[in-house]
Design a protein around this motif. Sequence first.
Motif, PDB file in Angstrom:
ATOM      1  N   TYR A  43       0.828  -1.208   0.000  1.00 38.23           N
ATOM      2  CA  TYR A  43       0.000   0.000   0.000  1.00 38.23           C
ATOM      3  C   TYR A  43       0.862   1.258   0.000  1.00 38.23           C
ATOM      4  O   TYR A  43       1.896   1.323   0.675  1.00 38.23           O
ATOM      5  N   ARG A  44       0.415   2.243  -0.777  1.00 38.32           N
ATOM      6  CA  ARG A  44       1.008   3.578  -0.745  1.00 38.32           C
ATOM      7  C   ARG A  44       0.285   4.387   0.316  1.00 38.32           C
ATOM      8  O   ARG A  44      -0.949   4.402   0.359  1.00 38.32           O
TER       9      ARG A  44
ATOM     10  N   GLU B 222      -3.420   4.119  -2.225  1.00 40.09           N
ATOM     11  CA  GLU B 222      -3.809   3.070  -3.163  1.00 40.09           C
ATOM     12  C   GLU B 222      -3.217   1.736  -2.724  1.00 40.09           C
ATOM     13  O   GLU B 222      -2.230   1.688  -1.976  1.00 40.09           O
ATOM     14  N   GLU B 223      -3.843   0.682  -3.195  1.00 45.91           N
ATOM     15  CA  GLU B 223      -3.238  -0.640  -3.087  1.00 45.91           C
ATOM     16  C   GLU B 223      -2.364  -0.839  -4.311  1.00 45.91           C
ATOM     17  O   GLU B 223      -2.851  -0.898  -5.436  1.00 45.91           O
TER      18      GLU B 223
ATOM     19  N   ARG C 137      -8.149   3.213   5.908  1.00 50.16           N
ATOM     20  CA  ARG C 137      -8.567   3.847   4.660  1.00 50.16           C
ATOM     21  C   ARG C 137      -8.161   5.322   4.636  1.00 50.16           C
ATOM     22  O   ARG C 137      -7.806   5.861   3.587  1.00 50.16           O
TER      23      ARG C 137
ATOM     24  N   THR D 182      -4.477   5.632   3.341  1.00 49.60           N
ATOM     25  CA  THR D 182      -4.089   4.819   2.191  1.00 49.60           C
ATOM     26  C   THR D 182      -4.400   5.543   0.885  1.00 49.60           C
ATOM     27  O   THR D 182      -5.553   5.931   0.641  1.00 49.60           O
TER      28      THR D 182
ATOM     29  N   GLY E 162      -3.492  -4.835  -6.291  1.00 54.74           N
ATOM     30  CA  GLY E 162      -4.167  -3.760  -6.985  1.00 54.74           C
ATOM     31  C   GLY E 162      -5.648  -4.001  -7.194  1.00 54.74           C
ATOM     32  O   GLY E 162      -6.158  -5.108  -7.002  1.00 54.74           O
ATOM     33  N   PRO E 163      -6.366  -2.965  -7.604  1.00 55.64           N
ATOM     34  CA  PRO E 163      -7.825  -3.045  -7.705  1.00 55.64           C
ATOM     35  C   PRO E 163      -8.325  -4.005  -8.775  1.00 55.64           C
ATOM     36  O   PRO E 163      -9.488  -4.406  -8.748  1.00 55.64           O
TER      37      PRO E 163
END
Length: 539
Positions: free
Chosen positions: A301-302, A446-447, A441, A444, A451-452
């Motif tokens: 995670y970023r 992005e994952e 959340r 965060t 990833g999504p």
Amino acid sequence: MDYDYIIVGAGSAGSLLAARLSEDPATRVLLLEAGGSDRSFWFDMPAGYARNYFNPETNWMYSSEPEPEMAGRRIYAPRGKVQGGSGSINAMIWVRGQRRDFDDWAAAGNPGWGFDDVLPWFRRLEHHPAGNTDWHSAEGPVGITPMKGKTHPICDRFLAAARELQLPVFDDFNGAQFEGAGIYETNIAAGKRQSSSKTYLTPALSRANLTLRLKVEVTRLVIDDSGQVTGVELRSSDGVETLTARREVILSAGAIGSPKILMLSGIGDPDDLAAQGIAVRAALPAAGANLQDHLCASFYYRSSVPTLNDELRPWWGKLWAGMRYVLTRSGPLALSVNQAGGFFRTDSAEGVPNIQLYFNPMSYRIPANPKARLEPEPYPGFLLAFNSCRPDSRGRVTLASADPAAAPLIRPNYLATERDRREVIEASRLIRRFMQAPALRAVTVEEVTPGPGCESDAQLLSHLREQGGSIYHLCGTCRMGPDAADSVVDAELRVHGLRGLRVVDASVFPNITSGNINAPVMMVAERASALIRGGAALR
């Protein structure tokens, strides 16, 4: 020179055994280690394990054979090749496991190994800041640091997320409660690694009756015609030697090394031995079988807030962290990087936690090039990883050759059962559930990985197959049990069908424990030392 006991392997078990057995000044103990000394700053500093992750001087650097259920990949399996063994290069998370793990050992025909039986031996290891309680001791050699209050601030977000999900949060995974989230304990004290080599063996080396030999590799056991193991053959820079043990030889070479030595000595499955041209001295088909491990996958995670990436990636951050460690034995280099986590249930759970999580306030990739260094990602980031506590899959270690210098064939057989495949999908969804909690959340961006685009069960399973790997808890290959048809040692860790030979290390686990296995290995060695000396009771 003759010895009463020859111990093969100065790892977490062997170092402890040598110290305990040499407490009797009338007993001569020889400890043999294939690697070199751990007298180095890098084995004291907790973060030094990153330096040894791909170091062939201190690490056997094994890899599995191509794994069918892991996209045909070879899975890296580092093992310590140094005084202290894997306990000198691990991440120092101190977890005993849950009650059922050990009650299952006893139920498999191993009296004296249930949870209530082994708890006193766990306590005997510890020098714990909680003092002498029902769960801990302040009198053992191994210093324990609860990291609570010392971790990176983002770890508090993980704990807050657990509360938001109405999951339990508590302070001690080695106490009365096991299920829930918390901050891990570590075998670290005053900013230094507390391996069994540092805490047991090193103080004992001043004894005249204890001899440690480094950089010697045992090639086979010496067995007479009556089935008595009388000693070992070893190879060093001086050539080949044969040494004699008056009482016992004890294999503590680990879940890979111990079955390898047994098989090289003619102890194993007759068909496997015949394939290598090795004469059978004891038919034990379970030697090398029952290989178990914890399979891990990480989600990256970023972050919108600083993490350890920001502190430890730039050169000046490394310099500051190093100076802080040298001057005060504090800061991120004095801790494990796996700081928060816990044990949780998914739909596949059978009444007890079945998934372990690790919340890491730094994100890093394992480099494909072994000569590359472990480096934080070039952005603020963290990772959340999981492994199943008690996977069903079983693999095997076999010989590649009768040549002792050849690495054995390691086949963990990951994801071989439908339950194991279902469980890792559920664990992936548990991570996603944590990441939807407001506390995480909110920080965060992005994952990053997977990833999504990774949403379906099939996609989550594919991610694990393509990116997952061992979390380095290999065990079970000299299984403890009453029957020579499916086990290697009995409940006193004596090898079936032979005299004067025991195995004492992670290979004797009848089933893998829930959590990191270094503490259970050291517990096994503590209890084994009493069994060998004729006194198994401790309350």
